[in-house]
Scaffold this active site. Sequence first.
Site, PDB file in Angstrom:
ATOM      1  N   ARG A 126       0.797  -1.222   0.000  1.00  0.00           N
ATOM      2  CA  ARG A 126       0.000   0.000   0.000  1.00  0.00           C
ATOM      3  C   ARG A 126       0.830   1.272   0.000  1.00  0.00           C
ATOM      4  NH1 ARG A 126      -2.871  -3.989   1.798  1.00  0.00           N
ATOM      5  NH2 ARG A 126      -0.912  -4.508   2.788  1.00  0.00           N
ATOM      6  N   THR A 127       1.813   1.342   0.887  1.00  0.00           N
ATOM      7  CA  THR A 127       2.534   2.616   1.016  1.00  0.00           C
ATOM      8  C   THR A 127       3.266   2.930  -0.283  1.00  0.00           C
ATOM      9  OG1 THR A 127       2.781   2.128   3.358  1.00  0.00           O
ATOM     10  CG2 THR A 127       4.124   3.910   2.486  1.00  0.00           C
ATOM     11  N   HIS A 144       5.689   5.704  11.362  1.00  0.00           N
ATOM     12  CA  HIS A 144       5.125   5.609  10.015  1.00  0.00           C
ATOM     13  C   HIS A 144       4.122   6.764   9.901  1.00  0.00           C
ATOM     14  CE1 HIS A 144       3.710   4.137   6.307  1.00  0.00           C
ATOM     15  NE2 HIS A 144       3.456   2.878   6.597  1.00  0.00           N
TER      16      HIS A 144
HETATM   17  C1  NCD Z   1       2.290  -1.240   7.994  1.00  0.00           C
HETATM   18  C2  NCD Z   1       3.791  -1.031   8.070  1.00  0.00           C
HETATM   19  O1  NCD Z   1       4.508  -1.214   7.075  1.00  0.00           O
HETATM   20  O2  NCD Z   1       4.215  -0.633   9.135  1.00  0.00           O
HETATM   21  N1  NCD Z   1       1.835  -1.425   6.684  1.00  0.00           N
HETATM   22  C3  NCD Z   1       1.449  -0.315   5.989  1.00  0.00           C
HETATM   23  O3  NCD Z   1       2.253   0.526   5.661  1.00  0.00           O
HETATM   24  N2  NCD Z   1       0.137  -0.177   5.742  1.00  0.00           N
HETATM   25  C4  NCD Z   1       1.758  -2.251   8.923  1.00  0.00           C
HETATM   26  C5  NCD Z   1       2.338  -3.619   8.912  1.00  0.00           C
HETATM   27  O4  NCD Z   1       3.193  -3.961   8.099  1.00  0.00           O
HETATM   28  O5  NCD Z   1       1.888  -4.402   9.743  1.00  0.00           O
END
Ligand code: NCD
Length: 322
Positions: free
Chosen positions: A67-68, A146
């Site tokens: 997603r990111t 994050h």
């Molecule tokens: C998260 C991350 O990378 O910290 N994922 C994200 O960016 N949506 C959560 C995770 O990996 O559990």
Amino acid sequence: MRKNHSPLINGDFYGKDILSLNQFSLLDIGILFSLVNRLCDKHIFAEYADKLQGSIAALLFYEPSSRTFSSFDAAVKRLSGQTIDIRNPEVVSSVAKGETLEDTIRVFETYADTIVIRHKDVGTAQKAAAVATIPVINAGDGIGEHPTQALLDIYTIYKHTGRLDNLTGLIAGDLLNGRTVHSLLRALALGKDNTVYLLSPKELRLPSNELSEIKKRGVKLIEIDKSKDIPMKCDFWYWTRVQKERFSDMRKYEKVKNLFIVDKKFLNKFAGKETILMHPLPRVGEILPQVDLDPRAMYFKQMENGLYIRMALLLLVLGKAL
Ligand code: NCD
């Protein structure tokens, strides 16, 4: 572009790094959210669709991401900008030959207008920002923070409750290693009178320095380790995955993974009618798909909000929001 090294946003995103939720005030959140609201309106969006023409973002992802990475990529491209996509720099770039982080940053700042970085080590985004002459955006630094995820998380909460004050929430899962949790708690500290129940096994509790820091900022934190202690009528639940990649001993991981699983029965028993169920994703068994069609399940909508949050951040940081 001019880089602004001042750590606080203070109403002006232009040229600034986005490294931690500590940089934000409610004023900044307001600026961001009102731009997000505009971008979400497809008639207004047209005004912004070309704003990143001629801009390049370097996406440097040393850790896996769906997603990111993709939402930053899509955000840039939907605004007519371009990306330099470096996934696994330690395999495909000169990092494999031993190039230092500092030199890697010098390379990409030469070609791009902003660098979005994800890395397994806490503080890497800060290190990159210290050498970069262009804005650096932290897309996750190990178990640290994050920030862009937390911004989309509180945007989701705000959209559903209409406020960032006087909230009661539950955050469950891996509070020790979950960087999204560390940023989200800082975001919640911006509002007044917020209470958060923290549900985890004792091995995965929020680190004690984080606990006292967040409490000092005014959030009431209540640690629980049994589902029966979840209060009814939470405004939100924020479930998280146990972060397998942070464990050196897999037996310890096996012991604590999936202790709290949300299925229909669990949701109906412990959540309120208005409680929204959030998760940063990926989920690996802690929310069952049978819950997906429940109107309270908000994790896919939450993910979609991330696209607009990242568009807005890029526009603001690159000075293209006007
Ligand atoms: C998260 C991350 O990378 O910290 N994922 C994200 O960016 N949506 C959560 C995770 O990996 O559990």
